[in-house]
Motif scaffolding. Structure first.
Motif, PDB file in Angstrom:
ATOM      1  N   TYR A 250      31.211  84.893  46.101  1.00 22.49           N
ATOM      2  CA  TYR A 250      30.304  85.242  47.192  1.00 22.49           C
ATOM      3  C   TYR A 250      29.539  86.522  46.856  1.00 22.49           C
ATOM      4  N   TYR A 251      30.244  87.525  46.339  1.00 27.36           N
ATOM      5  CA  TYR A 251      29.594  88.773  45.972  1.00 27.36           C
ATOM      6  C   TYR A 251      28.531  88.575  44.889  1.00 27.36           C
ATOM      7  N   SER A 252      28.598  87.480  44.183  1.00 28.03           N
ATOM      8  CA  SER A 252      27.633  87.196  43.121  1.00 28.03           C
ATOM      9  C   SER A 252      26.396  86.477  43.621  1.00 28.03           C
ATOM     10  N   GLU A 253      26.405  86.063  44.880  1.00 23.74           N
ATOM     11  CA  GLU A 253      25.263  85.336  45.432  1.00 23.74           C
ATOM     12  C   GLU A 253      24.107  86.293  45.737  1.00 23.74           C
ATOM     13  N   ARG A 254      22.924  85.738  45.725  1.00 26.96           N
ATOM     14  CA  ARG A 254      21.730  86.536  45.982  1.00 26.96           C
ATOM     15  C   ARG A 254      21.769  87.209  47.357  1.00 26.96           C
ATOM     16  N   GLY A 255      22.300  86.546  48.352  1.00 26.73           N
ATOM     17  CA  GLY A 255      22.236  87.079  49.708  1.00 26.73           C
ATOM     18  C   GLY A 255      23.347  88.021  50.101  1.00 26.73           C
ATOM     19  N   ALA A 256      24.301  88.286  49.212  1.00 23.78           N
ATOM     20  CA  ALA A 256      25.458  89.099  49.596  1.00 23.78           C
ATOM     21  C   ALA A 256      25.058  90.531  49.955  1.00 23.78           C
ATOM     22  N   ASP A 257      24.192  91.130  49.169  1.00 27.52           N
ATOM     23  CA  ASP A 257      23.772  92.503  49.440  1.00 27.52           C
ATOM     24  C   ASP A 257      23.097  92.590  50.804  1.00 27.52           C
TER      25      ASP A 257
ATOM     26  N   LEU B 204      27.726  95.130  43.237  1.00 28.21           N
ATOM     27  CA  LEU B 204      27.846  93.670  43.183  1.00 28.21           C
ATOM     28  C   LEU B 204      27.493  93.129  41.801  1.00 28.21           C
ATOM     29  N   ASN B 205      26.641  93.833  41.072  1.00 28.99           N
ATOM     30  CA  ASN B 205      26.292  93.373  39.723  1.00 28.99           C
ATOM     31  C   ASN B 205      27.510  93.368  38.799  1.00 28.99           C
ATOM     32  N   TRP B 206      28.503  94.228  39.058  1.00 32.36           N
ATOM     33  CA  TRP B 206      29.731  94.194  38.262  1.00 32.36           C
ATOM     34  C   TRP B 206      30.428  92.845  38.442  1.00 32.36           C
ATOM     35  N   TYR B 207      30.477  92.363  39.684  1.00 33.97           N
ATOM     36  CA  TYR B 207      31.100  91.057  39.937  1.00 33.97           C
ATOM     37  C   TYR B 207      30.311  89.938  39.276  1.00 33.97           C
ATOM     38  N   ARG B 208      29.009  90.044  39.288  1.00 34.58           N
ATOM     39  CA  ARG B 208      28.179  89.005  38.669  1.00 34.58           C
ATOM     40  C   ARG B 208      28.430  88.912  37.170  1.00 34.58           C
TER      41      ARG B 208
ATOM     42  N   ILE C  88      37.958  75.464  40.756  1.00 35.76           N
ATOM     43  CA  ILE C  88      38.618  76.081  41.898  1.00 35.76           C
ATOM     44  C   ILE C  88      37.685  76.168  43.090  1.00 35.76           C
ATOM     45  N   HIS C  89      36.384  76.281  42.845  1.00 40.52           N
ATOM     46  CA  HIS C  89      35.435  76.430  43.940  1.00 40.52           C
ATOM     47  C   HIS C  89      35.255  75.117  44.698  1.00 40.52           C
ATOM     48  N   ALA C  90      35.208  74.019  43.974  1.00 39.29           N
ATOM     49  CA  ALA C  90      35.154  72.716  44.638  1.00 39.29           C
ATOM     50  C   ALA C  90      36.440  72.467  45.420  1.00 39.29           C
ATOM     51  N   ALA C  91      37.565  72.893  44.845  1.00 42.16           N
ATOM     52  CA  ALA C  91      38.840  72.694  45.531  1.00 42.16           C
ATOM     53  C   ALA C  91      38.928  73.539  46.800  1.00 42.16           C
ATOM     54  N   LEU C  92      38.451  74.774  46.744  1.00 48.20           N
ATOM     55  CA  LEU C  92      38.443  75.611  47.945  1.00 48.20           C
ATOM     56  C   LEU C  92      37.538  75.026  49.018  1.00 48.20           C
ATOM     57  N   ALA C  93      36.367  74.556  48.597  1.00 50.89           N
ATOM     58  CA  ALA C  93      35.423  73.981  49.567  1.00 50.89           C
ATOM     59  C   ALA C  93      35.943  72.695  50.184  1.00 50.89           C
ATOM     60  N   ALA C  94      36.850  72.007  49.484  1.00 48.92           N
ATOM     61  CA  ALA C  94      37.367  70.730  49.968  1.00 48.92           C
ATOM     62  C   ALA C  94      38.597  70.884  50.856  1.00 48.92           C
ATOM     63  N   LEU C  95      39.080  72.098  51.058  1.00 50.21           N
ATOM     64  CA  LEU C  95      40.225  72.296  51.935  1.00 50.21           C
ATOM     65  C   LEU C  95      39.882  71.898  53.371  1.00 50.21           C
ATOM     66  N   PRO C  96      40.884  71.537  54.173  1.00 52.55           N
ATOM     67  CA  PRO C  96      40.606  71.205  55.584  1.00 52.55           C
ATOM     68  C   PRO C  96      39.839  72.319  56.303  1.00 52.55           C
ATOM     69  N   ARG C  97      40.171  73.571  55.962  1.00 55.16           N
ATOM     70  CA  ARG C  97      39.359  74.708  56.394  1.00 55.16           C
ATOM     71  C   ARG C  97      38.595  75.179  55.162  1.00 55.16           C
ATOM     72  N   PRO C  98      37.351  74.778  54.975  1.00 54.18           N
ATOM     73  CA  PRO C  98      36.628  75.058  53.719  1.00 54.18           C
ATOM     74  C   PRO C  98      36.531  76.563  53.457  1.00 54.18           C
ATOM     75  N   ARG C  99      36.786  76.921  52.187  1.00 53.79           N
ATOM     76  CA  ARG C  99      36.833  78.344  51.824  1.00 53.79           C
ATOM     77  C   ARG C  99      35.999  78.604  50.572  1.00 53.79           C
ATOM     78  N   LYS C 100      35.852  79.879  50.244  1.00 51.67           N
ATOM     79  CA  LYS C 100      35.174  80.310  49.021  1.00 51.67           C
ATOM     80  C   LYS C 100      35.793  81.629  48.588  1.00 51.67           C
ATOM     81  N   HIS C 101      35.708  81.916  47.288  1.00 54.93           N
ATOM     82  CA  HIS C 101      36.291  83.129  46.724  1.00 54.93           C
ATOM     83  C   HIS C 101      35.313  84.284  46.884  1.00 54.93           C
ATOM     84  N   TYR C 102      35.830  85.447  47.299  1.00 56.57           N
ATOM     85  CA  TYR C 102      34.945  86.573  47.605  1.00 56.57           C
ATOM     86  C   TYR C 102      34.154  87.051  46.395  1.00 56.57           C
ATOM     87  N   GLN C 103      34.717  86.965  45.174  1.00 51.58           N
ATOM     88  CA  GLN C 103      33.978  87.472  44.011  1.00 51.58           C
ATOM     89  C   GLN C 103      32.761  86.614  43.709  1.00 51.58           C
TER      90      GLN C 103
END
Length: 375
Positions: free
Chosen positions: A185-192, A289-293, A168-183
Motif C-alpha cells: 500500500y505504501y508503494s502505491e501512487r495515492g498513499a502519500d 515511502l520511496n524506501w518501501y517502493r 501473497i497479495h492475491a491470497a490476501l485479497a481473496a480472504l473472506p475479509r479482503p486485505r492488503k499488505h501495508y508495505q
C-alpha cells in the motif's frame, strides 16, 4: 526542495543542538547532536514516519556517558534536502546501498574514521545492519531496534528447483475479509496523498498512527505467526495487514485517542508531536515511502544479492518493545537474525511497556541497555 534552517535551540531538549551539513552524497543533511565532537561517536538512524527527533530522549544519556551522538534526518525526511518527492522520479537514490553511502558520507563529514556503533530503529534498522555488513571497519558495532534483520537475500541460482512463492497479495485479497499488505500500500501512487491530505489533518493522523502502534493500544499482543501465508498474516492488526479498500488514514482514524488519553501520554506530548506534524505537513510522506517502493518493486534485489551469505560479524544487539508487532511481521526473521545473520549478537531485549516506538516510549531503559552493551 528549498532549504530550511536547522531547528532553533529553543525547540530542542537541553543538551541537544542542530545544524545543517552540506555536500553529503548530494544532500544537505540536517542533524541533531549531543556531546562533544571528537569523542567516540554513535550514529542513530530513525525509521518511518519519524525523524532524527525520535532520538531526542536517549541522546542526552548517551552523551553524558562520554559519546558524541549524531542523529540525521535521513534521505527523504525532514530538513535534509537534495532528494526528490516526485513519484515518477528516479528511485535509485533511495535504494539501500545508497542509504548506506549517505551514512558513510556523514561519518566522513564529521571527521571520523569510524563510529563506535550505528543504531537503527524501524526502517533505520536495516540501514544500520547493511552499514555493519558492508563496512565493519567503519561501523564497529550495530544495534537494531524493532525490525529484525534476517540477512541479505539468497542467490536464486543456489536452489534452481525452488518453486516460485505463491502470490501473497492475491491470497490476501481473496480472504473472506479482503486485505492488503501495508508495505505494498505504501508503494502505491495515492498513499502519500491519503496521509498528507487526510480529512483529519496530519497532526491527528500521526497521533492515531503513533497511538495504535504503541503499548498504549491494548490490542498490541504480538505472537509468533505460522508462516508467510494470507491466513497467518491476517492475524496482525490492520495497520500491518490493511482492509483492502481502506487507506492508512482511514485505518487508524477509529483508534484516535480521546482528549484525556492524549493529555496523559507522557512519551509523546502534544508539543513533541507538533514537531513531527509540522515537518510532515511541509514535506509530505513520499520521501520515506520511496524506501518501501525500492523494496516492493524488487528492482534492486540483484544488487543486494551480491552480499548473499555474508553475515554481520561485529558485536550486535537487538531491542524492541514487548508490545511491538514489528518483531513478528516477517515470520522467522527474529530467529534468522539470532542464529544466522548476526554472529556476535549479545542479546535480544523486549522491553515491557513499549510498543513500536521503543526509544520514545521507554527511553531510560533503551539508554541503559545501549550503555551496558557499549561497555
Amino acid at each position: 526542495m528549498s532549504t530550511l534552517p536547522a531547528y532553533e535551540a529553543a525547540m530542542l531538549p537541553p543538551g541537544l543542538r542542530a545544524r545543517l551539513i552540506p555536500g553529503i552524497n548530494g544532500l544537505t543533511m540536517h542533524v541533531l547532536e549531543a556531546g562533544e565532537p571528537g569523542r567516540p561517536c554513535l550514529l542513530l538512524l530513525h525509521g518511518f514516519p519519524e525523524l532524527a527527533w525520535s532520538w531526542r530522549k536517549v541522546m542526552p544519556a548517551l552523551a553524558a556517558a562520554g559519546y558524541h551522538v549524531v542523529a540525521p534526518d535521513q534521505r527523504g525526511y525532514g530538513r535534509t534536502t537534495g532528494w526528490s518527492a516526485d513519484y515518477d522520479g528516479d528511485l535509485a537514490p533511495f535504494r539501500m546501498l545508497n542509504l548506506v553511502r549517505d551514512q558513510l558520507g556523514l561519518v566522513a563529514a564529521l571527521g571520523y574514521g569510524h563510529v563506535e556503533a550505528v543504531i537503527g530503529h524501524d526502517f533505520g534498522s536495516p540501514v544500520a545492519a547493511w552499514c555493519a555488513l558492508i563496512r565493519p571497519d567503519i561501523f564497529r558495532r550495530v544495534a537494531l531496534m524493532s525490525a529484525p534483520f534476517a540477512g541479505p537475500p539468497d542467490l536464486p541460482e543456489e536452489d534452481p528447483n525452488r518453486q516460485p512463492a505463491p502470490d501473497i497479495h492475491a491470497a490476501l485479497a481473496a480472504l473472506p475479509r479482503p486485505r492488503k499488505h501495508y508495505q505494498w500500500y505504501y508503494s502505491e501512487r495515492g498513499a502519500d496523498e491519503n496521509m498528507w491530505r487526510c480529512p483529519q489533518g496530519v497532526h491527528a493522523f500521526l497521533r492515531a498512527y503513533y497511538h495504535v502502534k504503541s503499548a498504549d493500544w491494548p490490542a498490541n499482543r504480538p505472537f509468533h505467526l505460522a508462516g508467510w501465508t494470507a491466513e497467518a498474516l491476517a492475524q496482525m492488526p490492520t495497520y500491518y495487514i490493511m482492509d483492502r479498500d481502506r487507506g492508512m488514514a482511514e485505518t487508524v482514524a477509529p483508534e484516535m485517542p480521546g482528549a484525556e488519553a492524549i493529555a496523559a501520554c507522557r512519551w509523546l506530548p502534544e508539543r513533541d508531536l507538533a514537531v513531527y506534524a509540522a515537518e510532515y505537513g511541509r514535506t509530505g510522506f513520499q520521501g520515506g515511502l520511496n524506501w518501501y517502493r525500492c523494496r516492493t518493486t524488487g528492482r534492486f534485489e540483484a544488487e543486494a544479492q551480491v552480499f548473499a551469505g555474508r553475515t554481520i560479524d561485529v558485536p550486535s544487539l537487538f531491542i524492541a518493545g514487548a508490545s511491538d508487532w514489528g518483531i513478528e511481521q516477517v515470520p522467522g526473521a527474529l530467529r534468522r537474525m539470532r542464529e544466522l545473520a548476526c554472529t556476535r549478537m549479545s542479546g535480544v531485549h523486549l522491553i515491557p511497556g513499549a510498543g513500536h516506538w521503543v526509544q520514545q516510549e521507554q527511553p531510560e531503559r533503551v539508554a541503559e541497555l545501549l550503555l551496558a552493551w557499549l561497555g
